[in-house]
Scaffold this motif. Structure first.
Motif, mmCIF file in Angstrom:
data_model
loop_
_atom_site.group_PDB
_atom_site.id
_atom_site.type_symbol
_atom_site.label_atom_id
_atom_site.label_comp_id
_atom_site.label_asym_id
_atom_site.label_seq_id
_atom_site.Cartn_x
_atom_site.Cartn_y
_atom_site.Cartn_z
ATOM 1 N N GLY A 11 26.988 6.539 -92.779
ATOM 2 C CA GLY A 11 25.653 6.422 -92.184
ATOM 3 C C GLY A 11 24.988 5.111 -92.588
ATOM 4 N N THR A 12 25.179 4.728 -93.839
ATOM 5 C CA THR A 12 24.621 3.465 -94.331
ATOM 6 C C THR A 12 25.201 2.286 -93.560
ATOM 7 N N VAL A 13 26.524 2.313 -93.346
ATOM 8 C CA VAL A 13 27.176 1.250 -92.568
ATOM 9 C C VAL A 13 26.592 1.206 -91.156
ATOM 10 N N ALA A 14 26.501 2.369 -90.523
ATOM 11 C CA ALA A 14 26.043 2.418 -89.127
ATOM 12 C C ALA A 14 24.612 1.905 -88.996
ATOM 13 N N PHE A 15 23.734 2.350 -89.916
ATOM 14 C CA PHE A 15 22.336 1.914 -89.844
ATOM 15 C C PHE A 15 22.191 0.424 -90.185
ATOM 16 N N THR A 16 22.987 -0.048 -91.154
ATOM 17 C CA THR A 16 22.919 -1.478 -91.477
ATOM 18 C C THR A 16 23.246 -2.296 -90.236
ATOM 19 N N ILE A 17 24.339 -1.904 -89.563
ATOM 20 C CA ILE A 17 24.756 -2.654 -88.372
ATOM 21 C C ILE A 17 23.680 -2.564 -87.290
ATOM 22 N N SER A 18 23.082 -1.382 -87.123
ATOM 23 C CA SER A 18 22.038 -1.271 -86.091
ATOM 24 C C SER A 18 20.846 -2.158 -86.435
ATOM 25 N N GLY A 19 20.508 -2.256 -87.747
ATOM 26 C CA GLY A 19 19.433 -3.149 -88.163
ATOM 27 C C GLY A 19 19.793 -4.608 -87.930
ATOM 28 N N VAL A 20 21.033 -4.966 -88.280
ATOM 29 C CA VAL A 20 21.489 -6.352 -88.104
ATOM 30 C C VAL A 20 21.438 -6.738 -86.623
ATOM 31 N N GLY A 32 16.567 -12.669 -93.285
ATOM 32 C CA GLY A 32 15.775 -11.721 -92.505
ATOM 33 C C GLY A 32 16.654 -10.624 -91.920
ATOM 34 N N ILE A 33 17.818 -11.017 -91.445
ATOM 35 C CA ILE A 33 18.778 -10.049 -90.897
ATOM 36 C C ILE A 33 19.205 -9.062 -91.971
ATOM 37 N N LEU A 34 19.518 -9.615 -93.156
ATOM 38 C CA LEU A 34 19.939 -8.765 -94.269
ATOM 39 C C LEU A 34 18.840 -7.763 -94.623
ATOM 40 N N ILE A 35 17.586 -8.245 -94.645
ATOM 41 C CA ILE A 35 16.473 -7.373 -95.040
ATOM 42 C C ILE A 35 16.273 -6.253 -94.017
ATOM 43 N N ILE A 36 16.324 -6.581 -92.741
ATOM 44 C CA ILE A 36 16.149 -5.540 -91.727
ATOM 45 C C ILE A 36 17.322 -4.546 -91.798
ATOM 46 N N GLY A 37 18.532 -5.053 -92.018
ATOM 47 C CA GLY A 37 19.675 -4.154 -92.188
ATOM 48 C C GLY A 37 19.460 -3.218 -93.371
ATOM 49 N N PHE A 38 18.993 -3.785 -94.464
ATOM 50 C CA PHE A 38 18.746 -3.014 -95.684
ATOM 51 C C PHE A 38 17.688 -1.930 -95.455
ATOM 52 N N SER A 88 26.236 -1.466 -78.374
ATOM 53 C CA SER A 88 26.671 -1.262 -79.759
ATOM 54 C C SER A 88 25.510 -0.754 -80.600
ATOM 55 N N LEU A 89 24.352 -1.347 -80.396
ATOM 56 C CA LEU A 89 23.176 -0.935 -81.161
ATOM 57 C C LEU A 89 22.931 0.553 -80.960
ATOM 58 N N PHE A 90 22.996 0.977 -79.709
ATOM 59 C CA PHE A 90 22.799 2.387 -79.405
ATOM 60 C C PHE A 90 23.828 3.247 -80.122
ATOM 61 N N LEU A 91 25.091 2.803 -80.091
ATOM 62 C CA LEU A 91 26.163 3.588 -80.680
ATOM 63 C C LEU A 91 25.993 3.737 -82.190
ATOM 64 N N PHE A 92 25.744 2.613 -82.870
ATOM 65 C CA PHE A 92 25.626 2.675 -84.324
ATOM 66 C C PHE A 92 24.384 3.458 -84.732
ATOM 67 N N ASP A 93 23.313 3.301 -83.982
ATOM 68 C CA ASP A 93 22.110 4.051 -84.301
ATOM 69 C C ASP A 93 22.360 5.553 -84.160
#
Lengths: 207, 207, 207
Positions: A11-20, A32-38, A88-93
């Motif tokens: 879940g952490t991987v999926a949400f990080t990617i959706s944030g990125v 900024g990308i890292l922070i939103i992913g985090f 992809s965003l939809f899928l990972f989210d």
């Protein structure tokens, strides 16, 4: 290494990617990308752990941080491969909310909360990371969009408790109820499903 | 009265003023101004204390409240002197994030968190007050704006741990790493610096 | 069953309905409406309980959840009767902040916080649910709107402590200070009252 921990990490991987992916659409710089992913990855779990007064998972176990930084870097490098970004965003989210719903329900059970509260806890921890992501990226919060979203989490959470009453092993309950969340959301978006409206047409004018 | 407490109070003053300036641009009434100043000042520290399960600083020590109310009143009275409001807002916000980054890192160390987590904690506590301020005032959250922002906090936090390995006294480590945050942000805004973009031009179309 | 608990439940009903009305204006589906009602109702109390490190009320007592689900269903069914939706929303929101201000102040007193902090706690717990509701529904946060809002909570909270010094019974203090919040807000909106502006006209240009 339990199934729950594996699911939590996935879940952490999926949400990080959706944030990125969201942050890259907004052309943020690498930090900024890292922070939103985090924030997307830890937001829901942090809310959950604060509510049940548990130790915040990512603060006590560096694995989460390594997974987030690693996933963010890989997602940035592979961004060309993730070319249909919106899809992809939809899928990972969707994968993220399914996994976090289940983890949230399980954590609720582990501290002795009643089923109704566990479902609420799972739903909140699943949705909060995405809401934070959208607020920080100045998008309309995902919960507000037309498709069935939190509803999928609620139904998955209810399924978890119904399945617990069957002779199924808990690991299967986890897998099936997660799959239910994903399926409901995939079906809702693919076929543009939504609840039969409670609004009659004349109400459109009055409200 | 330790250096950390003094820095905490100075950060509170800076964030209160940044909140007051934002609220005045939005023409809020005096109580509204006070509330935005308060939320900006305590937001980050509250998040930090909730995450590490410490007592919320401003609830246990009335000094913070007096400082906030006092700074807000002074800022309202002197608003004509702070005439280049946009620039003052930037300055006080920058001082605020520098001070809160350092305080956050130190609080993380004091409860035994690993360096990576301390940097995250410092960054979050530095940025959260400003994000709340901007959401409540219906502005684009500051973290989303183009200039290097949270990045300055992350780099300042990393500098703190690198400097700790030198023979410098801790008080100097505090001062220097705070100055690094301010310097990075000042340079970034003055020279309109940003990271070399990771986005190629053709990506603009596809994303 | 104390007066405070009754008032807490009435506040929960009022906030749930205000959330449901906002969500219906946004045409959310039934589950979305329920979720917004839930978040509006529990948001402020959750923040309050997290800040004073108490058990989150709605997680330990299922009464809140039943009240929220019940109120939401009733409000959906009776939505035609609540036909002047905008006015009803205003009314229920006002009742909600009045009741939550008083409950927040009392909880602050019960954990030994000083009066100034109790007033801040009451104000935050009264306003936070509505802010969350508005953010999730993509509306301008209520605190930002022109009318006196959080100010009414602050003044009600101050009134609570002034009345405590009179020979009045505590139950009357509770009722009167809640009524003060409602009265101030009703008067402010009815007569379009606001604070005498601190902004001179030429400032409009400069700021």
């Amino acid at each position: 290494m339990t199934l729950s921990f594996i699911i939590d990490i996935l879940g952490t991987v999926a949400f990080t990617i959706s944030g990125v992916l969201t942050a890259m659409r907004k052309k943020l710089d690498p930090f900024g990308i890292l922070i939103i992913g985090f924030v997307t990855a830890v937001g829901g779990g942090t809310l959950r752990d604060v509510l049940i007064d548990a130790n915040i998972a990512w603060m006590r176990n560096l694995t989460y941080m390594y997974v987030i930084i690693g996933s963010a870097i890989v997602a940035i490098i592979l961004r060309k491969k993730l070319s249909y970004v919106r899809r992809s965003l939809f899928l990972f989210d969707t994968i993220g909310i399914a996994l976090y719903t289940v983890v949230g329900v399980e954590k609720g059970i582990s501290v002795g909360l009643p089923p109704l509260i566990c479902v609420a806890l799972g739903t909140m921890s699943a949705c909060f990371g995405g809401v934070l992501r959208d607020i920080l990226c100045n998008e309309i919060p995902i919960i507000f969009r037309k498709e069935i979203y939190a509803t999928a989490c609620i139904l998955g959470g209810i399924a978890y408790f119904l399945l617990l009453k069957t002779p199924l092993l808990v690991d299967w309950v986890v897998v099936i109820s997660g799959a239910i969340v994903i399926t409901i959301r995939l079906l809702a978006v693919t076929f543009n499903l939504s609840f039969p409206t409670i609004y009659k047409e004349e109400e459109n004018i009055r409200l």
